[in-house]
Design an enzyme around this catalytic site. Structure first.
Site, mmCIF file in Angstrom:
data_model
loop_
_atom_site.group_PDB
_atom_site.id
_atom_site.type_symbol
_atom_site.label_atom_id
_atom_site.label_comp_id
_atom_site.label_asym_id
_atom_site.label_seq_id
_atom_site.Cartn_x
_atom_site.Cartn_y
_atom_site.Cartn_z
ATOM 1 C CG ASP A 1 16.214 10.571 28.165
ATOM 2 O OD1 ASP A 1 15.176 10.981 28.741
ATOM 3 O OD2 ASP A 1 17.274 10.383 28.762
ATOM 4 C CG ASN B 1 25.233 11.363 34.459
ATOM 5 O OD1 ASN B 1 26.177 12.076 34.159
ATOM 6 N ND2 ASN B 1 23.992 11.643 34.092
ATOM 7 C CD GLN C 1 24.011 5.471 37.710
ATOM 8 O OE1 GLN C 1 25.036 5.533 38.385
ATOM 9 N NE2 GLN C 1 23.651 4.374 37.063
ATOM 10 C CG HIS D 1 21.796 5.238 31.408
ATOM 11 N ND1 HIS D 1 21.603 4.824 32.696
ATOM 12 C CD2 HIS D 1 21.725 6.584 31.429
ATOM 13 C CE1 HIS D 1 21.429 5.882 33.472
ATOM 14 N NE2 HIS D 1 21.504 6.964 32.724
ATOM 15 C CG HIS E 1 22.579 10.487 28.945
ATOM 16 N ND1 HIS E 1 21.266 10.836 29.128
ATOM 17 C CD2 HIS E 1 23.017 10.023 30.144
ATOM 18 C CE1 HIS E 1 20.918 10.602 30.391
ATOM 19 N NE2 HIS E 1 21.971 10.106 31.030
HETATM 20 P P1 AMP Z 1 20.707 9.460 34.404
HETATM 21 O O1 AMP Z 1 20.314 10.736 35.108
HETATM 22 O O2 AMP Z 1 22.057 9.526 33.741
HETATM 23 O O3 AMP Z 1 20.559 8.247 35.297
HETATM 24 O O4 AMP Z 1 19.683 9.336 33.202
HETATM 25 C C1 AMP Z 1 18.488 8.646 33.269
HETATM 26 C C2 AMP Z 1 17.699 9.031 32.042
HETATM 27 O O5 AMP Z 1 16.681 8.077 31.836
HETATM 28 C C3 AMP Z 1 17.013 10.403 32.133
HETATM 29 O O6 AMP Z 1 17.495 11.237 31.078
HETATM 30 C C4 AMP Z 1 15.536 10.072 31.974
HETATM 31 O O7 AMP Z 1 14.831 11.040 31.224
HETATM 32 C C5 AMP Z 1 15.575 8.735 31.265
HETATM 33 N N1 AMP Z 1 14.429 7.880 31.471
HETATM 34 C C6 AMP Z 1 13.810 7.567 32.627
HETATM 35 N N2 AMP Z 1 12.779 6.728 32.419
HETATM 36 C C7 AMP Z 1 12.753 6.475 31.088
HETATM 37 C C8 AMP Z 1 11.911 5.693 30.237
HETATM 38 N N3 AMP Z 1 10.896 4.966 30.717
HETATM 39 N N4 AMP Z 1 12.180 5.682 28.907
HETATM 40 C C9 AMP Z 1 13.191 6.413 28.412
HETATM 41 N N5 AMP Z 1 14.024 7.170 29.158
HETATM 42 C C10 AMP Z 1 13.801 7.213 30.477
#
Ligand code: AMP
Ligand code: ZN
Length: 136
Positions: free
Chosen positions: A32, A88, A95, A101, A103
């Protein structure tokens, strides 16, 4: 199966760089870019599903098996003290990227309260009413 303008689909297609920890036919595991702790990673299915509601059951099972495998490897290599799996679904649930995805969050002594919620104090009759709503 990909969605235009989905950042995770672009990562899977190699159009946006990522730090890949593991990859198989179904999934990619990446670090992440906004980590809660050292080693915070994400399990991404290679096909686009918006959330767990949409993810097929067999893939949900495979995602959890992969989470267990990654958790063991990461705990060993990072020497963390515990682990959170977070997933999420929907904006209201936090989300922000609408490609399913999971975590993988390594936890360390002294890393602070990163996932704290305030416990409610419902009475027994309220819990009973909720139980009936869900089960009847
Ligand atoms: P969520 O809030 O559960 O949708 O989590 C989305 C996650 O994606 C967050 O923790 C972000 O930091 C991560 N994220 C967003 N863009 C990228 C990226 N290009 N590469 C890796 N992680 C990312
Ligand atoms: Zn996608």
């Amino acid at each position: 199966m990909r969605e235009n303008n989905c950042i995770f689909c672009k990562i899977i297609a190699g159009e946006i760089p990522s730090h890949t920890l593991y990859e198989n036919e179904q999934f990619k595991v990446i670090l992440d870019v906004g980590p809660a702790t050292r080693g915070h990673a994400l399990i991404l299915p290679k096909d686009h599903y918006r959330n767990l509601y949409e993810l097929p059951e067999d893939m949900a099972a495979d995602a959890m098996k992969l989470a267990k495998k990654m958790m063991r490897i990461m705990t060993d290599k990072l020497n963390c003290d515990g682990f959170n799996l977070v997933q999420n679904n929907g904006e209201v649930a936090g989300q922000t990227v609408f490609h399913f995805h999971m975590h993988l969050i390594p936890r360390y002594k002294e890393d602070g309260e990163i996932l704290k919620y305030i416990a409610g104090h419902p009475e027994g009759k309220e819990l009973e009413e909720i139980r009936r709503t869900i089960t009847e």
